[in-house]
Design a protein around this motif. Sequence first.
Motif, PDB file in Angstrom:
ATOM      1  N   THR A 258       0.840  -1.205   0.000  1.00  0.00           N
ATOM      2  CA  THR A 258       0.000   0.000   0.000  1.00  0.00           C
ATOM      3  C   THR A 258       0.870   1.249   0.000  1.00  0.00           C
ATOM      4  O   THR A 258       0.669   2.169  -0.806  1.00  0.00           O
ATOM      5  CB  THR A 258      -0.906   0.031   1.253  1.00  0.00           C
ATOM      6  N   VAL A 259       1.840   1.283   0.917  1.00  0.00           N
ATOM      7  CA  VAL A 259       2.704   2.459   1.026  1.00  0.00           C
ATOM      8  C   VAL A 259       3.529   2.627  -0.250  1.00  0.00           C
ATOM      9  O   VAL A 259       3.611   3.725  -0.810  1.00  0.00           O
ATOM     10  CB  VAL A 259       3.611   2.368   2.279  1.00  0.00           C
TER      11      VAL A 259
ATOM     12  N   ASN B  50       1.239   3.697  -3.295  1.00  0.00           N
ATOM     13  CA  ASN B  50       0.767   5.083  -3.197  1.00  0.00           C
ATOM     14  C   ASN B  50       1.918   6.076  -3.302  1.00  0.00           C
ATOM     15  O   ASN B  50       1.765   7.148  -3.890  1.00  0.00           O
ATOM     16  CB  ASN B  50      -0.041   5.281  -1.915  1.00  0.00           C
ATOM     17  N   LEU B  51       3.082   5.720  -2.733  1.00  0.00           N
ATOM     18  CA  LEU B  51       4.264   6.585  -2.877  1.00  0.00           C
ATOM     19  C   LEU B  51       4.662   6.695  -4.351  1.00  0.00           C
ATOM     20  O   LEU B  51       5.046   7.780  -4.808  1.00  0.00           O
ATOM     21  CB  LEU B  51       5.450   6.018  -2.084  1.00  0.00           C
ATOM     22  N   LEU B  52       4.542   5.588  -5.071  1.00  0.00           N
ATOM     23  CA  LEU B  52       4.885   5.582  -6.490  1.00  0.00           C
ATOM     24  C   LEU B  52       3.997   6.570  -7.250  1.00  0.00           C
ATOM     25  O   LEU B  52       4.476   7.337  -8.093  1.00  0.00           O
ATOM     26  CB  LEU B  52       4.733   4.169  -7.069  1.00  0.00           C
ATOM     27  N   ILE B  53       2.712   6.577  -6.917  1.00  0.00           N
ATOM     28  CA  ILE B  53       1.798   7.514  -7.583  1.00  0.00           C
ATOM     29  C   ILE B  53       2.161   8.959  -7.262  1.00  0.00           C
ATOM     30  O   ILE B  53       2.223   9.818  -8.143  1.00  0.00           O
ATOM     31  CB  ILE B  53       0.335   7.228  -7.185  1.00  0.00           C
TER      32      ILE B  53
ATOM     33  N   THR C 189      -3.862   4.381   6.256  1.00  0.00           N
ATOM     34  CA  THR C 189      -3.531   2.991   6.584  1.00  0.00           C
ATOM     35  C   THR C 189      -2.448   2.942   7.673  1.00  0.00           C
ATOM     36  O   THR C 189      -2.388   2.004   8.469  1.00  0.00           O
ATOM     37  CB  THR C 189      -3.129   2.221   5.298  1.00  0.00           C
ATOM     38  N   SER C 190      -1.627   4.011   7.759  1.00  0.00           N
ATOM     39  CA  SER C 190      -0.573   4.048   8.784  1.00  0.00           C
ATOM     40  C   SER C 190      -1.124   4.335  10.177  1.00  0.00           C
ATOM     41  O   SER C 190      -0.427   4.133  11.169  1.00  0.00           O
ATOM     42  CB  SER C 190       0.476   5.106   8.423  1.00  0.00           C
ATOM     43  N   VAL C 191      -2.353   4.822  10.246  1.00  0.00           N
ATOM     44  CA  VAL C 191      -2.967   5.084  11.549  1.00  0.00           C
ATOM     45  C   VAL C 191      -3.317   3.768  12.251  1.00  0.00           C
ATOM     46  O   VAL C 191      -3.255   3.673  13.477  1.00  0.00           O
ATOM     47  CB  VAL C 191      -4.261   5.935  11.386  1.00  0.00           C
TER      48      VAL C 191
ATOM     49  N   VAL D 134      -8.045  -2.653   2.970  1.00  0.00           N
ATOM     50  CA  VAL D 134      -8.164  -3.126   1.584  1.00  0.00           C
ATOM     51  C   VAL D 134      -8.269  -1.974   0.582  1.00  0.00           C
ATOM     52  O   VAL D 134      -7.541  -1.945  -0.412  1.00  0.00           O
ATOM     53  CB  VAL D 134      -9.368  -4.099   1.422  1.00  0.00           C
ATOM     54  N   THR D 135      -9.166  -0.989   0.845  1.00  0.00           N
ATOM     55  CA  THR D 135      -9.310   0.110  -0.135  1.00  0.00           C
ATOM     56  C   THR D 135      -8.003   0.848  -0.394  1.00  0.00           C
ATOM     57  O   THR D 135      -7.717   1.171  -1.548  1.00  0.00           O
ATOM     58  CB  THR D 135     -10.386   1.150   0.286  1.00  0.00           C
ATOM     59  N   PRO D 136      -7.186   1.144   0.655  1.00  0.00           N
ATOM     60  CA  PRO D 136      -5.945   1.878   0.363  1.00  0.00           C
ATOM     61  C   PRO D 136      -5.002   1.166  -0.601  1.00  0.00           C
ATOM     62  O   PRO D 136      -4.267   1.819  -1.330  1.00  0.00           O
ATOM     63  CB  PRO D 136      -5.300   2.031   1.744  1.00  0.00           C
ATOM     64  N   ILE D 137      -5.019  -0.172  -0.611  1.00  0.00           N
ATOM     65  CA  ILE D 137      -4.125  -0.860  -1.565  1.00  0.00           C
ATOM     66  C   ILE D 137      -4.778  -0.936  -2.951  1.00  0.00           C
ATOM     67  O   ILE D 137      -4.096  -0.976  -3.968  1.00  0.00           O
ATOM     68  CB  ILE D 137      -3.728  -2.276  -1.069  1.00  0.00           C
TER      69      ILE D 137
END
Length: 315
Positions: free
Chosen positions: A39-40, A43-46, A75-77, A282-285
């Motif tokens: 996920t991280v 999203n970082l790639l985007i 998601t990190s929370v 799930v949604t964040p990934i």
Amino acid sequence: SSMSTNVSAVSEFILVGFSQLAGLQGLLFSLFLTVYLLTVAGNLLIVALVSADAALQSPMYFFLRILSALEIGYTSVTVPLLLHHLLTGRRHIPRSGCALQMFFFLFFGATECCLLAAMAYDRYAAICEPLRYPLLLNRRVCLQLAGSAWACGAMVGLGHTSFIFSLPFCGPNAIPHFFCEIQPVLQLVCGDTSLNELQIILAAALIILCPFGLILSSYGRILAAILRNPSAAGRRKAFSTCSSHLIVVSLFYGTAIFIYIRPKASYDPATDPLLSLFYAVVTPILNPIIYSLRNTDVKAALKRIIQKMGSAEIR
């Protein structure tokens, strides 16, 4: 009075989480760690692609970059703390930590609710008002929409959290969940919480159903415009962009509506944490996968970066 000493006694909570699945802690740890890292990374790639690539400078990508940053925060929370609990078996969280977790989860979640609506409006303007689009979504409007989303998230987070943690807790301190979410924390408040529940349901209805309504009306108009479009290729392109947004939106709002817009009594500690996994984990990934793999511009930008790296290595 024994009441007042008892009420202030809850200085920490225990997050029960998935402790009942005793034999699966290692498996769950590996699963959640993998999903979290993907996920991280995704999203970082985007965020990196949109920031670096000149072709990805339209309002849609301005919002997509914010969405990806939000997903990382969101998601990190919850997940790192869950990983810590799965690994160590210690499930304590101080009262202040619980309040902080609730605040940030609501902050990122409510901001995302509003941002998804802004993204739907962007698609509506691009497809239904192509000539006025540069005017309707100029730089200032984009910044205002994003700013309003963050402000809305902050208000929701502060409002709910300060409200719930000003209520008296009676003594039982085991939260039937893997993070400090409103419904399970409310289970531990003493006395009649029906008024609080009503306020939470009303606020949730406002923050979830209003953006959701805006999104549905945007996509309704888009669909009508797509069906009027004579060219099959144009129809396909417009539909593929929007269908990917709709998948994310339905998952995110669907589970959130089910969890938040109903009374506390219907909270089920066996199934609800599993449902929460949908919008918390799930949604964040899915966002980077759905918004990017189904998007030709993002794929082209990724190719350009890989080619740059390749030519740099050759030199």
